[in-house]
Design an enzyme around this catalytic site. Structure first.
Site, PDB file in Angstrom:
ATOM      1  N   SER A   1       0.711   3.630   2.042  1.00 44.97           N
ATOM      2  CA  SER A   1       0.941   4.186   3.370  1.00 44.97           C
ATOM      3  C   SER A   1       1.909   3.378   4.205  1.00 44.97           C
ATOM      4  O   SER A   1       2.670   3.923   4.991  1.00 44.97           O
ATOM      5  CB  SER A   1      -0.385   4.288   4.129  1.00 44.97           C
ATOM      6  OG  SER A   1      -0.980   3.011   4.263  1.00 44.97           O
ATOM      7  N   CYS A   2       1.899   2.060   4.065  1.00 48.99           N
ATOM      8  CA  CYS A   2       2.664   1.266   5.022  1.00 48.99           C
ATOM      9  C   CYS A   2       3.701   0.364   4.389  1.00 48.99           C
ATOM     10  O   CYS A   2       4.440  -0.304   5.098  1.00 48.99           O
ATOM     11  CB  CYS A   2       1.729   0.424   5.877  1.00 48.99           C
ATOM     12  SG  CYS A   2       0.769  -0.770   4.924  1.00 48.99           S
ATOM     13  N   GLY A   3       3.771   0.278   3.082  1.00 48.84           N
ATOM     14  CA  GLY A   3       4.821  -0.517   2.478  1.00 48.84           C
ATOM     15  C   GLY A   3       4.513  -1.995   2.489  1.00 48.84           C
ATOM     16  O   GLY A   3       3.414  -2.416   2.195  1.00 48.84           O
TER      17      GLY A   3
ATOM     18  N   THR B   1       0.832  -1.189   0.000  1.00 51.97           N
ATOM     19  CA  THR B   1       0.000   0.000   0.000  1.00 51.97           C
ATOM     20  C   THR B   1       0.872   1.247   0.000  1.00 51.97           C
ATOM     21  O   THR B   1       2.055   1.188   0.311  1.00 51.97           O
ATOM     22  CB  THR B   1      -0.918   0.046   1.235  1.00 51.97           C
ATOM     23  OG1 THR B   1      -0.130   0.355   2.384  1.00 51.97           O
ATOM     24  CG2 THR B   1      -1.641  -1.262   1.441  1.00 51.97           C
TER      25      THR B   1
ATOM     26  N   CYS C   1       3.278  -4.525   3.903  1.00 50.31           N
ATOM     27  CA  CYS C   1       2.444  -5.005   4.992  1.00 50.31           C
ATOM     28  C   CYS C   1       2.253  -6.514   4.940  1.00 50.31           C
ATOM     29  O   CYS C   1       1.959  -7.137   5.952  1.00 50.31           O
ATOM     30  CB  CYS C   1       1.085  -4.321   4.929  1.00 50.31           C
ATOM     31  SG  CYS C   1       1.165  -2.535   5.080  1.00 50.31           S
TER      32      CYS C   1
END
Length: 282
Positions: free
Chosen positions: A114-116, A112, A118
């Site tokens: 936002s978080c890489g 994603t 995941c």
């Protein structure tokens, strides 16, 4: 490709007054990265520097370490049912003799903005062995005043952020504070991959004399990307995570957080920072 921003209608409310107006937004589209023709990962990104993003991603995964290990990167035609090219799928071809990692369903992750990464199952899965030791890299001591000046220099180089307010940025600086390169993306990890990928394409890895500055927080993944690229100093304008601090301490990475104005926190690797006063004990 002209796909970095888009215009959308928005209702604006200011001090009770209501008006309709177009607003400029940052584009976010998926990018599928294939390795030697096989799907590897999907990331949500801002279009642009896609080849560099893919190359940088593979540096952080330990697949690539030098330009001669990369044969080429191409957009895949026929990405839709009608055969048109969406420019959202790239195929990275390794040079002959470069080992191809085992691509399994477990590793075929969704990334994603936002978080890489995941989807990685455990901490051990992301502790990829780096090709370069950074513990003894960059022996010069950096003045805190120099670090404090870097966020403004980064902000002044964010062209798309000025139009949208919706992008993260990452930049490389010399130990003297000279800007080497800056990239923007809806995901901060993508911005770092674009920096690292461009450095690989230009034959500049390892980046053993560079300072990496990122907008926002410093996650474990960003610390890992710095280590994998041989970068000895990572600074962030916001907080680091506990795992980022642990990784920095283990590898010798200098990690600076809350870099705002003249204040900052040094979480690891303080031997590279010119500290002119005895740190208080508590």
């Amino acid at each position: 490709m002209g796909r970095v921003t888009a215009r959308r209608r928005v209702i604006r409310i200011r001090d009770g007054a209501v008006s309709a107006r177009p607003d400029t937004l940052v584009m976010e589209e998926p990018l599928e990265i294939r390795l030697n023709g096989k799907p590897l990962a999907i990331t949500m990104r801002t279009p642009g520097d896609d080849f560099a993003l893919a190359a940088g991603f593979l540096v952080s995964e330990g697949v690539l370490g030098s330009a001669d290990e990369l044969a080429n990167i191409v957009y895949c035609a026929g990405a839709t049912e009608d055969g048109s090219n969406t420019y959202n799928v790239v195929d990275v071809r390794l040079a002959p003799g470069v080992p191809v990692p085992d691509i399994t369903l477990e590793r075929n992750v969704y990334t994603t903005s936002s978080c890489g990464l995941c989807g990685k199952a455990s901490l051990d899965a992301v502790r990829t062995t780096t090709r370069w030791e950074i513990a003894d890299a960059l022996p010069v001591r950096i003045e805190p005043e120099l670090l404090a000046a870097l966020p403004d220099r980064l902000r002044a180089s964010q062209r798309v952020f000025d139009r949208t307010g919706g992008l993260h940025a990452a930049a490389l600086f010399t130990p003297d504070g000279e800007l080497i390169d800056v990239r923007e993306d809806v995901g901060r990890h993508n911005a770092v991959d674009k920096l690292v990928g461009r450095a690989l394409q230009q034959g500049r890895l390892p980046l053993s004399d560079a300072i990496l500055l990122v907008s926002g927080r410093a996650s474990f993944e960003l610390a890992q990307k710095a280590v994998m690229a041989g970068i000895p100093v990572l600074a962030a304008v916001s907080a680091p995570s506990s795992l980022a601090v642990d990784l920095a301490a283990e590898t010798g990475l200098t990690l600076v957080g809350f870099l705002r104005g003249s204040s900052m926190n040094v979480y690891a690797g303080d031997h590279r920072i010119a500290l002119h006063a005895e740190a208080g004990r508590g």
